[in-house]
Design a protein around this motif. Structure first.
Motif, mmCIF file in Angstrom:
data_model
loop_
_atom_site.group_PDB
_atom_site.id
_atom_site.type_symbol
_atom_site.label_atom_id
_atom_site.label_comp_id
_atom_site.label_asym_id
_atom_site.label_seq_id
_atom_site.Cartn_x
_atom_site.Cartn_y
_atom_site.Cartn_z
ATOM 1 N N UNK A 1 0.850 -1.197 0.000
ATOM 2 C CA UNK A 1 0.000 0.000 0.000
ATOM 3 C C UNK A 1 0.878 1.236 0.000
ATOM 4 N N UNK A 2 0.502 2.232 -0.803
ATOM 5 C CA UNK A 2 1.230 3.490 -0.848
ATOM 6 C C UNK A 2 0.299 4.622 -0.415
ATOM 7 N N UNK A 3 0.824 5.536 0.377
ATOM 8 C CA UNK A 3 0.071 6.708 0.830
ATOM 9 C C UNK A 3 0.484 7.898 -0.025
ATOM 10 N N UNK A 4 -0.452 8.446 -0.779
ATOM 11 C CA UNK A 4 -0.198 9.619 -1.606
ATOM 12 C C UNK A 4 -0.525 10.860 -0.783
ATOM 13 N N UNK A 5 0.466 11.720 -0.584
ATOM 14 C CA UNK A 5 0.313 12.864 0.311
ATOM 15 C C UNK A 5 0.682 14.157 -0.399
ATOM 16 N N UNK A 6 0.133 15.256 0.100
ATOM 17 C CA UNK A 6 0.467 16.571 -0.440
ATOM 18 C C UNK A 6 1.774 17.072 0.152
ATOM 19 N N UNK A 7 2.010 16.766 1.423
ATOM 20 C CA UNK A 7 3.239 17.150 2.100
ATOM 21 C C UNK A 7 3.502 16.202 3.266
ATOM 22 N N UNK A 8 4.731 16.195 3.712
ATOM 23 C CA UNK A 8 5.131 15.323 4.804
ATOM 24 C C UNK A 8 4.628 15.896 6.127
ATOM 25 N N UNK A 9 3.832 15.120 6.851
ATOM 26 C CA UNK A 9 3.308 15.518 8.146
ATOM 27 C C UNK A 9 3.477 14.372 9.139
ATOM 28 N N UNK A 10 3.800 14.669 10.400
ATOM 29 C CA UNK A 10 3.961 13.609 11.405
ATOM 30 C C UNK A 10 2.722 12.736 11.559
ATOM 31 N N UNK A 11 1.537 13.338 11.470
ATOM 32 C CA UNK A 11 0.304 12.566 11.639
ATOM 33 C C UNK A 11 0.131 11.544 10.519
ATOM 34 N N UNK A 12 0.542 11.912 9.315
ATOM 35 C CA UNK A 12 0.432 10.998 8.182
ATOM 36 C C UNK A 12 1.450 9.864 8.315
ATOM 37 N N UNK A 13 2.636 10.196 8.783
ATOM 38 C CA UNK A 13 3.646 9.166 8.999
ATOM 39 C C UNK A 13 3.167 8.162 10.057
ATOM 40 N N UNK A 14 2.523 8.674 11.113
ATOM 41 C CA UNK A 14 1.983 7.794 12.147
ATOM 42 C C UNK A 14 0.910 6.877 11.568
#
Length: 286
Positions: A18-31
């Motif tokens: 699974x890949x997470x497509x993100x707009x920017x790097x955020x700690x909450x998304x990494x968690x």
């Protein structure tokens, strides 16, 4: 250059990628990615959503679009199933035909009303402030009998201004139920809404955890653990069973209070953890 951050756990050949497509790097998304990887028992990765032309996307079993900007930036050119998270129901609505599934950011209005009843009393009338009838329909309550349920919508567009609608609501109800409407409950309006409500000794319930610090009394909300738990279920069901769960609200949630507001209104607030369990159990019975 591709931004890539991988979270690896003991994996087997049958475990999904699974890949997470993100707009920017955020700690909450990494968690979220890390917790989801632990649940799946395999690797997840973070990539910038503007890398959609990369052929690497097709090597994954699913892509998770994190937030409205990632959803808006996704071209849907890839055949990889896409699941949206941290997006509102309204934001996901336009893309639902092309999404495999979605997990809405906000709590359902029915849950917020149930929360208000547990705090204020089952027989107390409640008012919901909404922009217009279209917003009421989108909230999923247009089919609810209003009188027996003691829930009344107040449509701002039927009044001269927001204050008149708010005062009319507060005059006849014991609490104001907030809807997840960033225009109506904007930073400009929220201060006026809260001051007006508390002058009448009436609390605001919701519309989300972000409003608790501002002065809302209570809300239900889903934290990172709740989101990763449900997301993992959606991904495993869709990838392994080839049947993707419909876009919906998160069934896993918690209750949060502003204790200071509760004391100022002389309200005895139920234990938050016990109340969340009770609300979840009642939802499951319907």
């Amino acid at each position: 250059m591709t931004y890539l951050l991988a979270f690896s756990f003991p994996a087997h050949s049958e475990n999904p990628r699974v890949v997470f497509a993100v707009h920017e790097k955020l700690p909450s998304v990494e968690q979220l990615a890390e917790k989801t990887a632990a649940c799946l028992g395999s690797e997840t990765e973070l990539r910038l959503v503007d890398q959609t032309s990369s052929p690497a996307w097709s090597s994954y079993n699913a892509v998770v679009l994190v937030g409205p900007q990632a959803l808006k930036g996704w071209t849907f050119a890839e055949k990889t199933p896409a699941v949206a998270v941290f997006v509102s129901r309204d934001a996901a609505a336009e893309q639902l035909p092309r999404l495999a599934s979605a997990l809405y950011l906000e709590p359902p209005l029915k849950r917020q009303i149930a929360l208000a009843r547990k705090i204020m009393g089952e027989d107390r009338p409640l008012g919901v402030l909404v922009q217009d009838k279209a917003h009421w329909k989108n909230a999923g309550l247009s089919s609810v009998p209003l009188q027996p349920s003691l829930v009344t919508p107040y449509f701002v567009d039927q009044y001269d201004n927001l204050n008149r609608a708010l005062l009319d609501l507060l005059k006849s109800n014991h609490a104001l139920i907030g809807t997840y409407d960033t225009e109506l409950y904007s930073s400009t309006n929220i201060k006026n809404i809260l001051i007006t409500a508390y002058r009448q000794n009436k609390p605001l319930i919701g519309p989300s955890s972000a409003y608790i610090k501002a002065g809302a009394l209570a809300t239900t909300y889903s934290d990172i653990d709740d989101v990763s738990r449900r997301l993992c279920e959606v991904l495993l069901t869709g990838i392994k069973e080839k049947v993707w769960p419909e876009a919906d609200y998160n069934p896993y949630f918690k209750v949060r209070y502003n204790q200071q507001v509760g004391r100022s209104l002389n309200l005895l607030l139920p234990d938050a953890s016990e109340l969340a369990e009770q609300l979840a159990k009642e939802e499951g019975e319907y």
